[in-house]
Design an enzyme around this catalytic site. Structure first.
Site, PDB file in Angstrom:
ATOM      1  N   ALA A  61      45.984   6.977  52.951  1.00 21.88           N
ATOM      2  CA  ALA A  61      44.478   6.486  52.515  1.00 21.88           C
ATOM      3  C   ALA A  61      44.525   5.410  51.440  1.00 21.88           C
ATOM      4  O   ALA A  61      45.630   5.156  50.661  1.00 21.88           O
ATOM      5  CB  ALA A  61      43.740   7.569  52.204  1.00 21.88           C
ATOM      6  N   GLU A 108      48.979  11.840  58.818  1.00 21.66           N
ATOM      7  CA  GLU A 108      47.964  12.780  59.388  1.00 21.66           C
ATOM      8  C   GLU A 108      47.172  11.985  60.656  1.00 21.66           C
ATOM      9  O   GLU A 108      47.060  12.692  61.710  1.00 21.66           O
ATOM     10  CB  GLU A 108      46.685  12.950  58.043  1.00 21.66           C
ATOM     11  CG  GLU A 108      47.511  13.828  57.200  1.00 21.66           C
ATOM     12  CD  GLU A 108      46.553  14.011  56.014  1.00 21.66           C
ATOM     13  OE1 GLU A 108      46.076  12.849  55.420  1.00 21.66           O
ATOM     14  OE2 GLU A 108      46.081  15.035  55.457  1.00 21.66           O
ATOM     15  N   GLU A 128      50.446  13.409  48.664  1.00 21.20           N
ATOM     16  CA  GLU A 128      49.344  13.283  47.829  1.00 21.20           C
ATOM     17  C   GLU A 128      49.318  13.980  46.721  1.00 21.20           C
ATOM     18  O   GLU A 128      48.718  13.845  45.451  1.00 21.20           O
ATOM     19  CB  GLU A 128      48.283  14.062  48.856  1.00 21.20           C
ATOM     20  CG  GLU A 128      47.722  13.289  49.869  1.00 21.20           C
ATOM     21  CD  GLU A 128      48.456  13.481  51.221  1.00 21.20           C
ATOM     22  OE1 GLU A 128      49.507  14.151  50.967  1.00 21.20           O
ATOM     23  OE2 GLU A 128      47.974  13.033  52.318  1.00 21.20           O
TER      24      GLU A 128
HETATM   25  N1  CAA Z   1      46.836   2.761  49.197  1.00 21.88           N
HETATM   26  C1  CAA Z   1      46.512   1.439  48.717  1.00 21.88           C
HETATM   27  N2  CAA Z   1      47.461   0.362  48.389  1.00 21.88           N
HETATM   28  C2  CAA Z   1      48.767   0.636  49.073  1.00 21.88           C
HETATM   29  C3  CAA Z   1      48.954   2.044  49.250  1.00 21.88           C
HETATM   30  C4  CAA Z   1      47.840   2.972  49.554  1.00 21.88           C
HETATM   31  N3  CAA Z   1      48.076   4.099  50.223  1.00 21.88           N
HETATM   32  N4  CAA Z   1      50.362   2.198  49.756  1.00 21.88           N
HETATM   33  C5  CAA Z   1      50.835   0.804  49.669  1.00 21.88           C
HETATM   34  N5  CAA Z   1      49.967   0.018  48.909  1.00 21.88           N
HETATM   35  C6  CAA Z   1      49.964  -1.455  48.634  1.00 21.88           C
HETATM   36  C7  CAA Z   1      50.893  -1.360  47.238  1.00 21.88           C
HETATM   37  O1  CAA Z   1      50.011  -1.292  46.179  1.00 21.88           O
HETATM   38  C8  CAA Z   1      51.215  -2.695  47.431  1.00 21.88           C
HETATM   39  O2  CAA Z   1      50.283  -3.518  47.098  1.00 21.88           O
HETATM   40  P1  CAA Z   1      50.279  -5.069  45.863  1.00 21.88           P
HETATM   41  O3  CAA Z   1      51.445  -5.732  46.471  1.00 21.88           O
HETATM   42  O4  CAA Z   1      49.007  -5.468  45.754  1.00 21.88           O
HETATM   43  O5  CAA Z   1      50.903  -4.328  44.525  1.00 21.88           O
HETATM   44  C9  CAA Z   1      51.474  -3.215  48.604  1.00 21.88           C
HETATM   45  O6  CAA Z   1      50.873  -1.992  49.519  1.00 21.88           O
HETATM   46  C10 CAA Z   1      52.963  -2.881  49.108  1.00 21.88           C
HETATM   47  O7  CAA Z   1      53.395  -1.486  48.321  1.00 21.88           O
HETATM   48  P2  CAA Z   1      54.877  -1.234  47.479  1.00 21.88           P
HETATM   49  O8  CAA Z   1      54.908  -2.553  46.728  1.00 21.88           O
HETATM   50  O9  CAA Z   1      54.455  -0.076  46.796  1.00 21.88           O
HETATM   51  O10 CAA Z   1      55.857  -1.279  48.493  1.00 21.88           O
HETATM   52  P3  CAA Z   1      57.320  -0.257  48.224  1.00 21.88           P
HETATM   53  O11 CAA Z   1      58.104  -0.791  49.610  1.00 21.88           O
HETATM   54  O12 CAA Z   1      57.987  -0.662  47.198  1.00 21.88           O
HETATM   55  O13 CAA Z   1      56.836   1.164  48.559  1.00 21.88           O
HETATM   56  C11 CAA Z   1      55.606   3.063  49.502  1.00 21.88           C
HETATM   57  C12 CAA Z   1      56.475   1.531  49.760  1.00 21.88           C
HETATM   58  C13 CAA Z   1      56.791   3.982  49.409  1.00 21.88           C
HETATM   59  C14 CAA Z   1      54.937   3.588  50.799  1.00 21.88           C
HETATM   60  C15 CAA Z   1      54.733   2.870  48.444  1.00 21.88           C
HETATM   61  O14 CAA Z   1      53.793   1.787  48.674  1.00 21.88           O
HETATM   62  C16 CAA Z   1      53.944   4.202  48.062  1.00 21.88           C
HETATM   63  O15 CAA Z   1      54.225   5.112  47.722  1.00 21.88           O
HETATM   64  N6  CAA Z   1      52.445   4.060  48.716  1.00 21.88           N
HETATM   65  C17 CAA Z   1      51.757   5.266  48.487  1.00 21.88           C
HETATM   66  C18 CAA Z   1      51.854   6.315  49.491  1.00 21.88           C
HETATM   67  C19 CAA Z   1      50.978   7.434  49.182  1.00 21.88           C
HETATM   68  O16 CAA Z   1      50.892   8.024  48.140  1.00 21.88           O
HETATM   69  N7  CAA Z   1      49.918   7.809  50.325  1.00 21.88           N
HETATM   70  C20 CAA Z   1      49.126   8.805  50.119  1.00 21.88           C
HETATM   71  C21 CAA Z   1      47.754   8.329  49.824  1.00 21.88           C
HETATM   72  S1  CAA Z   1      46.545   9.372  49.612  1.00 21.88           S
HETATM   73  C22 CAA Z   1      46.212  10.044  51.113  1.00 21.88           C
HETATM   74  O17 CAA Z   1      46.478   9.490  52.051  1.00 21.88           O
HETATM   75  C23 CAA Z   1      45.041  11.320  51.134  1.00 21.88           C
HETATM   76  C24 CAA Z   1      44.798  11.693  52.405  1.00 21.88           C
HETATM   77  O18 CAA Z   1      45.446  12.796  52.955  1.00 21.88           O
HETATM   78  C25 CAA Z   1      44.026  11.392  53.525  1.00 21.88           C
END
Ligand code: CAA
Length: 255
Positions: A61, A108, A128
């Site tokens: 998300a 999911e 999460e």
């Molecule tokens: N939401 C918003 N933006 C996101 C995102 C997310 N879930 N995942 C990645 N991005 C964005 C980053 O903020 C970044 O944006 P900027 O360039 O503007 O800074 C861009 O995508 C690239 O990401 P990274 O620089 O972080 O890339 P990376 O290769 O270093 O890492 C990653 C990749 C491990 C996937 C990391 O981005 C990450 O941990 N993302 C979040 C994953 C996460 O926590 N997902 C769960 C979300 S909550 C949810 O999904 C609730 C539910 O059950 C429905």
């Protein structure tokens, strides 16, 4: 935020928000829902493939979009309700072709599909808990059914234990692993195979398999038998069995 194309009776929906690793903001999800609804009601389409990029199927998300949301807003708007509405209504089979990250809502979303194929570098996880929240679109339920309680607990509670493609295959979360560059083509090949069968029996079969998650065994077997009996009202059952007896390939008309 998405791209769509059709190849014969197969529709392909590609998440296309690369800068945010296909984070599932509400605009993106509404586009997905609209496309899926359109393909589901199109008689020319028999199966759908849902995919992302080689780097990310979807990284969850959109954290930036939801970070300031309040409970009352989430409750009143039934936040994330729109994620499941269309996907659980889908009557046609949908195959997730997962390359790269399938995290949180991305994992999911894949699990809402009927079949998951993974690219060799796919990563499945539910991080999460690291954000002070929990999975909200099936991660505690579908993942547990797919990989068992201990692994699901480990993934959901640590937020750092992820599954590689091979582990996902071994645990039954996905049914095939392919080289990343061949993944979508392989998913399309399977979708085309399904789309060539009689559409009514395909939909009935999907309905019956899904009931295995909802019903007791005896109710599920009863449901299955009634649908099996009902297939004898279709032209495709007559054609399929006649073709077998006449040693020729069936020509299904999807009726
Ligand atoms: N939401 C918003 N933006 C996101 C995102 C997310 N879930 N995942 C990645 N991005 C964005 C980053 O903020 C970044 O944006 P900027 O360039 O503007 O800074 C861009 O995508 C690239 O990401 P990274 O620089 O972080 O890339 P990376 O290769 O270093 O890492 C990653 C990749 C491990 C996937 C990391 O981005 C990450 O941990 N993302 C979040 C994953 C996460 O926590 N997902 C769960 C979300 S909550 C949810 O999904 C609730 C539910 O059950 C429905």
């Amino acid at each position: 935020m998405i791209k769509t194309e059709t190849q014969g009776r197969v529709a392909v929906v590609t998440l296309d928000r690369p800068k945010a690793l296909n984070a599932l903001c509400s605009e993106l999800f509404h586009e997905v829902n609209d496309a899926l609804a359109r393909f589901d009601s199109d008689d020319g389409i028999g199966a759908v493939v849902l995919t992302g990029s080689e780097r990310a199927f979807a990284a969850g998300a959109d954290i930036k979009e939801m970070k300031d949301a309040e409970f009352i807003h989430n409750y009143k708007t039934n936040f994330l309700g729109h994620w499941v509405e269309q996907l659980s209504r889908m009557r046609k089979p949908i195959i997730a072709a997962v390359n790269g990250y399938a995290l949180g809502g991305g994992c999911e979303l894949a699990m809402m599909c009927d079949i998951i194929y993974a690219g060799e570098k796919a990563v499945f996880g539910q991080p999460e808990i690291n954000l002070g929240t929990i999975p909200g679109a099936g991660g505690t339920q579908r993942l547990t059914r797919a990989v068992g309680k201990s692994k699901a607990m480990e993934m959901v509670l640590t937020g750092t234990v992820n599954l590689t493609a091979q582990e996902a295959l071994a645990s039954g979360l996905v049914s095939a692993v392919h080289p990343p560059e061949e993944l979508v083509a392989e998913a399309i090949k399977t979708a085309a195979k399904i789309a060539a069968k009689g559409a009514v029996s395909v939909q009935m079969a999907k309905e019956a398999v899904n009931q295995a998650y909802e019903l007791s065994l005896s109710s599920g077997l009863h449901f299955e038998r009634r649908l099996f009996q009902a297939t004898f009202a279709t032209k495709d059952q007559k054609e399929g069995m006649a073709a077998f007896a006449e040693k020729r390939k069936p020509k299904f008309v999807h009726e």
